[in-house]
Motif scaffolding. Structure first.
Motif, PDB file in Angstrom:
ATOM      1  N   VAL A  40     -11.177   2.805  -4.444  1.00  0.00           N
ATOM      2  CA  VAL A  40      -9.996   3.248  -3.705  1.00  0.00           C
ATOM      3  C   VAL A  40      -8.789   2.600  -4.364  1.00  0.00           C
ATOM      4  O   VAL A  40      -8.808   1.419  -4.677  1.00  0.00           O
ATOM      5  CB  VAL A  40     -10.089   2.811  -2.226  1.00  0.00           C
ATOM      6  CG1 VAL A  40      -8.753   3.009  -1.511  1.00  0.00           C
ATOM      7  CG2 VAL A  40     -11.189   3.572  -1.526  1.00  0.00           C
ATOM      8  N   CYS A  41      -7.772   3.388  -4.626  1.00  0.00           N
ATOM      9  CA  CYS A  41      -6.592   2.886  -5.323  1.00  0.00           C
ATOM     10  C   CYS A  41      -5.996   1.692  -4.566  1.00  0.00           C
ATOM     11  O   CYS A  41      -5.604   1.827  -3.411  1.00  0.00           O
ATOM     12  CB  CYS A  41      -5.557   4.000  -5.450  1.00  0.00           C
ATOM     13  SG  CYS A  41      -4.016   3.427  -6.173  1.00  0.00           S
ATOM     14  N   PRO A  42      -5.944   0.520  -5.228  1.00  0.00           N
ATOM     15  CA  PRO A  42      -5.410  -0.661  -4.540  1.00  0.00           C
ATOM     16  C   PRO A  42      -3.885  -0.622  -4.419  1.00  0.00           C
ATOM     17  O   PRO A  42      -3.300  -1.330  -3.626  1.00  0.00           O
ATOM     18  CB  PRO A  42      -5.857  -1.819  -5.444  1.00  0.00           C
ATOM     19  CG  PRO A  42      -6.010  -1.217  -6.796  1.00  0.00           C
ATOM     20  CD  PRO A  42      -6.365   0.239  -6.598  1.00  0.00           C
ATOM     21  N   HIS A  43      -3.284   0.244  -5.218  1.00  0.00           N
ATOM     22  CA  HIS A  43      -1.819   0.331  -5.241  1.00  0.00           C
ATOM     23  C   HIS A  43      -1.288   0.982  -3.963  1.00  0.00           C
ATOM     24  O   HIS A  43      -0.326   0.524  -3.378  1.00  0.00           O
ATOM     25  CB  HIS A  43      -1.402   1.125  -6.478  1.00  0.00           C
ATOM     26  CG  HIS A  43       0.063   1.069  -6.764  1.00  0.00           C
ATOM     27  ND1 HIS A  43       0.645   0.000  -7.395  1.00  0.00           N
ATOM     28  CD2 HIS A  43       1.060   1.948  -6.496  1.00  0.00           C
ATOM     29  CE1 HIS A  43       1.950   0.228  -7.512  1.00  0.00           C
ATOM     30  NE2 HIS A  43       2.223   1.399  -6.977  1.00  0.00           N
ATOM     31  N   CYS A  44      -1.941   2.052  -3.559  1.00  0.00           N
ATOM     32  CA  CYS A  44      -1.468   2.781  -2.368  1.00  0.00           C
ATOM     33  C   CYS A  44      -2.476   2.676  -1.237  1.00  0.00           C
ATOM     34  O   CYS A  44      -2.308   3.288  -0.201  1.00  0.00           O
ATOM     35  CB  CYS A  44      -1.227   4.242  -2.710  1.00  0.00           C
ATOM     36  SG  CYS A  44      -2.720   5.108  -3.233  1.00  0.00           S
ATOM     37  N   ASP A  45      -3.546   1.900  -1.460  1.00  0.00           N
ATOM     38  CA  ASP A  45      -4.565   1.717  -0.434  1.00  0.00           C
ATOM     39  C   ASP A  45      -5.230   3.028  -0.058  1.00  0.00           C
ATOM     40  O   ASP A  45      -5.622   3.235   1.094  1.00  0.00           O
ATOM     41  CB  ASP A  45      -3.925   1.105   0.818  1.00  0.00           C
ATOM     42  CG  ASP A  45      -4.581  -0.215   1.152  1.00  0.00           C
ATOM     43  OD1 ASP A  45      -5.579  -0.557   0.504  1.00  0.00           O
ATOM     44  OD2 ASP A  45      -4.109  -0.877   2.093  1.00  0.00           O
ATOM     45  N   ALA A  96       4.021  10.925  -4.970  1.00  0.00           N
ATOM     46  CA  ALA A  96       2.636  10.667  -5.359  1.00  0.00           C
ATOM     47  C   ALA A  96       2.554   9.269  -5.965  1.00  0.00           C
ATOM     48  O   ALA A  96       3.419   8.855  -6.722  1.00  0.00           O
ATOM     49  CB  ALA A  96       2.169  11.699  -6.360  1.00  0.00           C
ATOM     50  N   CYS A  97       1.519   8.555  -5.602  1.00  0.00           N
ATOM     51  CA  CYS A  97       1.319   7.193  -6.087  1.00  0.00           C
ATOM     52  C   CYS A  97       1.348   7.169  -7.622  1.00  0.00           C
ATOM     53  O   CYS A  97       0.683   7.962  -8.272  1.00  0.00           O
ATOM     54  CB  CYS A  97      -0.018   6.679  -5.566  1.00  0.00           C
ATOM     55  SG  CYS A  97      -0.486   5.109  -6.285  1.00  0.00           S
ATOM     56  N   SER A  98       2.144   6.259  -8.172  1.00  0.00           N
ATOM     57  CA  SER A  98       2.298   6.199  -9.627  1.00  0.00           C
ATOM     58  C   SER A  98       1.031   5.691 -10.309  1.00  0.00           C
ATOM     59  O   SER A  98       0.822   5.882 -11.494  1.00  0.00           O
ATOM     60  CB  SER A  98       3.468   5.282  -9.975  1.00  0.00           C
ATOM     61  OG  SER A  98       3.271   3.998  -9.419  1.00  0.00           O
ATOM     62  N   HIS A  99       0.189   5.054  -9.531  1.00  0.00           N
ATOM     63  CA  HIS A  99      -1.012   4.442 -10.082  1.00  0.00           C
ATOM     64  C   HIS A  99      -2.160   5.449 -10.194  1.00  0.00           C
ATOM     65  O   HIS A  99      -2.767   5.581 -11.236  1.00  0.00           O
ATOM     66  CB  HIS A  99      -1.415   3.288  -9.165  1.00  0.00           C
ATOM     67  CG  HIS A  99      -2.128   2.193  -9.856  1.00  0.00           C
ATOM     68  ND1 HIS A  99      -1.494   1.344 -10.729  1.00  0.00           N
ATOM     69  CD2 HIS A  99      -3.411   1.794  -9.796  1.00  0.00           C
ATOM     70  CE1 HIS A  99      -2.379   0.476 -11.193  1.00  0.00           C
ATOM     71  NE2 HIS A  99      -3.545   0.725 -10.644  1.00  0.00           N
ATOM     72  N   CYS A 100      -2.423   6.167  -9.114  1.00  0.00           N
ATOM     73  CA  CYS A 100      -3.555   7.098  -9.092  1.00  0.00           C
ATOM     74  C   CYS A 100      -3.090   8.552  -9.159  1.00  0.00           C
ATOM     75  O   CYS A 100      -3.906   9.454  -9.108  1.00  0.00           O
ATOM     76  CB  CYS A 100      -4.394   6.875  -7.838  1.00  0.00           C
ATOM     77  SG  CYS A 100      -3.501   7.203  -6.304  1.00  0.00           S
ATOM     78  N   LYS A 101      -1.766   8.760  -9.257  1.00  0.00           N
ATOM     79  CA  LYS A 101      -1.190  10.110  -9.319  1.00  0.00           C
ATOM     80  C   LYS A 101      -1.587  10.941  -8.109  1.00  0.00           C
ATOM     81  O   LYS A 101      -1.799  12.135  -8.199  1.00  0.00           O
ATOM     82  CB  LYS A 101      -1.624  10.846 -10.596  1.00  0.00           C
ATOM     83  CG  LYS A 101      -1.516  10.041 -11.867  1.00  0.00           C
ATOM     84  CD  LYS A 101      -0.109  10.075 -12.444  1.00  0.00           C
ATOM     85  CE  LYS A 101      -0.002   9.302 -13.742  1.00  0.00           C
ATOM     86  NZ  LYS A 101       0.200   7.871 -13.591  1.00  0.00           N
TER      87      LYS A 101
HETATM   88 ZN   LIG Z   1      -2.658   5.176  -5.540  1.00  0.00          ZN
END
Ligand SMILES: [Zn+2]
Length: 116
Positions: free
Chosen positions: A26-31, A68-73
């Motif tokens: 799970v993307c830790p950037h946006c949880d 949209a989250c820059s980490h997981c797009k």
């Molecule tokens: Zn994310």
């Protein structure tokens, strides 16, 4: 097996890219939200004063300021190196690269502070 391209650093300080085993997390950037606040609002601390502006509060809660989250797009999950599957040697190289990245980041942050 899922794989991911990663950069590693050898003992002789040579960087190279390798394909490493990966796992999906799970993307830790946006949880796992898949979204984040638009650039300017990121890390901004909103006070209760801001929330008294009902129009702003409503659109804020509705996610109008989200992108949209820059980490997981926006995918909510990302592939990361599965460190459990690495050989000890490759793990050492991978960890070396990560700590090098941390050092670089700290130095860059220190430079930014110094420039102000
Ligand atoms: Zn994310």
């Amino acid at each position: 097996m899922k794989t991911v391209l990663a950069c590693v650093l050898t003992k002789k300080l040579n960087y190279f890219e390798v394909v490493l085993p990966a796992k999906r997390i799970v993307c830790p950037h946006c949880d796992g939200e898949g979204a984040e606040l638009r650039g300017g609002l990121k890390g901004l601390c909103l006070s209760s004063e801001d929330m008294k502006d009902h129009d702003f509060a409503r659109s804020y809660m509705r996610g109008d300021y989200d992108v949209a989250c820059s980490h997981c797009k926006g995918a909510r999950v990302i592939d990361v190196v599965d460190t459990d599957s690495l050989t000890p040697k490759m793990l050492a190289r991978y960890v070396r690269k990560l700590s090098q990245d941390c050092r670089d980041e700290r130095e860059a942050a220190a430079e930014r502070r110094g420039a102000e």
